[in-house]
Design a protein around this motif. Sequence first.
Motif, PDB file in Angstrom:
ATOM      1  N   GLY A  23      16.905   4.955  -5.394  1.00 60.12           N
ATOM      2  CA  GLY A  23      16.916   4.465  -6.900  1.00 60.12           C
ATOM      3  C   GLY A  23      16.518   2.420  -6.395  1.00 60.12           C
ATOM      4  N   ALA A  24      16.437   2.696  -5.302  1.00 63.09           N
ATOM      5  CA  ALA A  24      16.018   1.040  -5.038  1.00 63.09           C
ATOM      6  C   ALA A  24      14.266   0.614  -4.857  1.00 63.09           C
ATOM      7  N   GLY A  25      14.162   1.584  -4.878  1.00 62.91           N
ATOM      8  CA  GLY A  25      12.189   1.788  -5.624  1.00 62.91           C
ATOM      9  C   GLY A  25      11.692   1.432  -4.350  1.00 62.91           C
ATOM     10  N   LYS A  26      11.611   2.232  -2.833  1.00 64.95           N
ATOM     11  CA  LYS A  26      10.877   2.562  -1.503  1.00 64.95           C
ATOM     12  C   LYS A  26      10.176   2.964  -2.065  1.00 64.95           C
ATOM     13  N   SER A  27       9.883   4.502  -2.138  1.00 68.36           N
ATOM     14  CA  SER A  27       8.739   5.496  -2.323  1.00 68.36           C
ATOM     15  C   SER A  27       7.200   5.030  -3.084  1.00 68.36           C
ATOM     16  N   THR A  28       7.297   3.512  -4.275  1.00 74.23           N
ATOM     17  CA  THR A  28       6.046   4.137  -4.655  1.00 74.23           C
ATOM     18  C   THR A  28       5.951   2.442  -3.962  1.00 74.23           C
ATOM     19  N   HIS A  29       6.222   1.973  -3.485  1.00 75.54           N
ATOM     20  CA  HIS A  29       5.955   0.488  -2.485  1.00 75.54           C
ATOM     21  C   HIS A  29       5.171   1.394  -1.170  1.00 75.54           C
ATOM     22  N   ILE A  30       5.989   2.152  -1.142  1.00 76.92           N
ATOM     23  CA  ILE A  30       5.273   3.086   0.714  1.00 76.92           C
ATOM     24  C   ILE A  30       4.115   3.401   0.054  1.00 76.92           C
ATOM     25  N   THR A  31       4.109   4.352  -0.970  1.00 76.97           N
ATOM     26  CA  THR A  31       2.431   4.949  -0.870  1.00 76.97           C
ATOM     27  C   THR A  31       1.176   3.405  -0.743  1.00 76.97           C
ATOM     28  N   GLN A  32       1.447   2.919  -2.706  1.00 71.96           N
ATOM     29  CA  GLN A  32       0.697   1.511  -1.761  1.00 71.96           C
ATOM     30  C   GLN A  32       0.314   1.053  -0.639  1.00 71.96           C
ATOM     31  N   LEU A  33       1.406   0.968   0.367  1.00 74.28           N
ATOM     32  CA  LEU A  33       1.316   0.045   1.438  1.00 74.28           C
ATOM     33  C   LEU A  33      -0.040   0.762   2.430  1.00 74.28           C
ATOM     34  N   VAL A  34       1.170   2.057   2.606  1.00 78.48           N
ATOM     35  CA  VAL A  34      -0.018   3.203   2.609  1.00 78.48           C
ATOM     36  C   VAL A  34      -0.987   3.706   2.771  1.00 78.48           C
ATOM     37  N   ALA A  35      -2.089   3.460   1.189  1.00 77.37           N
ATOM     38  CA  ALA A  35      -3.645   3.502   0.995  1.00 77.37           C
ATOM     39  C   ALA A  35      -3.883   2.258   1.030  1.00 77.37           C
ATOM     40  N   GLN A  36      -3.923   0.835   1.383  1.00 78.71           N
ATOM     41  CA  GLN A  36      -3.948  -0.604   1.491  1.00 78.71           C
ATOM     42  C   GLN A  36      -4.197  -0.510   2.802  1.00 78.71           C
ATOM     43  N   LEU A  37      -2.812  -0.285   3.945  1.00 74.63           N
ATOM     44  CA  LEU A  37      -3.954  -0.558   5.582  1.00 74.63           C
ATOM     45  C   LEU A  37      -4.224   0.892   5.994  1.00 74.63           C
ATOM     46  N   ARG A  38      -4.478   1.637   4.974  1.00 72.21           N
ATOM     47  CA  ARG A  38      -5.954   3.133   5.515  1.00 72.21           C
ATOM     48  C   ARG A  38      -7.004   2.313   4.960  1.00 72.21           C
TER      49      ARG A  38
ATOM     50  N   GLN B 138      13.647  -6.474  -9.429  1.00 73.44           N
ATOM     51  CA  GLN B 138      12.344  -7.702  -9.795  1.00 73.44           C
ATOM     52  C   GLN B 138      11.284  -6.341 -10.282  1.00 73.44           C
ATOM     53  N   ALA B 139      10.674  -6.890 -11.024  1.00 67.79           N
ATOM     54  CA  ALA B 139       9.379  -6.360 -11.894  1.00 67.79           C
ATOM     55  C   ALA B 139       8.585  -5.176 -10.440  1.00 67.79           C
ATOM     56  N   PRO B 140       8.002  -4.828 -10.549  1.00 68.32           N
ATOM     57  CA  PRO B 140       7.516  -3.936  -9.305  1.00 68.32           C
ATOM     58  C   PRO B 140       6.118  -5.097  -8.334  1.00 68.32           C
ATOM     59  N   GLU B 141       5.347  -5.138  -9.668  1.00 67.67           N
ATOM     60  CA  GLU B 141       4.945  -6.279  -8.656  1.00 67.67           C
ATOM     61  C   GLU B 141       4.563  -7.613  -7.918  1.00 67.67           C
ATOM     62  N   ALA B 142       6.253  -8.366  -8.357  1.00 73.47           N
ATOM     63  CA  ALA B 142       6.708  -8.925  -7.643  1.00 73.47           C
ATOM     64  C   ALA B 142       7.165  -7.996  -6.569  1.00 73.47           C
ATOM     65  N   VAL B 143       7.860  -7.098  -6.508  1.00 76.78           N
ATOM     66  CA  VAL B 143       7.980  -6.636  -5.310  1.00 76.78           C
ATOM     67  C   VAL B 143       7.384  -6.339  -3.670  1.00 76.78           C
TER      68      VAL B 143
END
Length: 209
Positions: free
Chosen positions: A15-30, A191-196
Amino acid sequence: MTSPGLFLSFEGIDGAGKSTHITQLVAQLRERGRQVVHTREPGGTTLAESLRALVLHEPMDALTEALLVFAARRDHLQQVIEPALARGDVVISDRFTDATFAYQGAGRGFDTAILGQLEQWVQGGEHGIRQPDITVLFEVPPTVAAERLAAAREADRFEALPLAFFERVAAGYAARAVAAPERFVRINGNQAPEAVWTDLHTALTARGL
Ligand code: TYD
């Protein structure tokens, strides 16, 4: 252990919210042209995914649990992580060994000296113990994480555990971070997802990613 690639793990209580940010980071790096292997633990190979299903859903004692997550990790390292790092890829794993110290060690109270031995066996090689180059720890109060999970989905065996368990897990993660500050990036997940995302991006940029 050095290799041409880069190994990142993401950690935090359920519930810490890591999965959403992992997906976003992977997309950005690709998008930036990096070869990225996006994987998870327990899991990442056919064998390890089978072991994951057992660990998440079958009752078992703490030693069995520790042996299964390390067995899964061994296969994952050999089949996926080491070959990817040797090719020069970025490996992003949703959890790695810090989760074992936090969940089986701090959470379940299993002997961390034995976990350390298993870590040595499973991750040891001629150049030392394989560890992530960077570990991102998402930190949220266990009460907040529990509210998010309750709203989101049906609980697996860990997610159904009481708040006190997650307080121990969170403390276990924090202790790992304090013990290895050069490896850990601590992110305030409350925090809000954008701030994270901004904090994550800033921290990883500072580390050269
Ligand atoms: P998680 O990573 O949260 O995946 P999902 O978002 O799909 O639920 O679930 C994995 C669970 O396994 C989590 O509760 C932590 C637990 N776990 C351990 O207990 N020990 C370990 O070594 C690992 C890698 C995970």
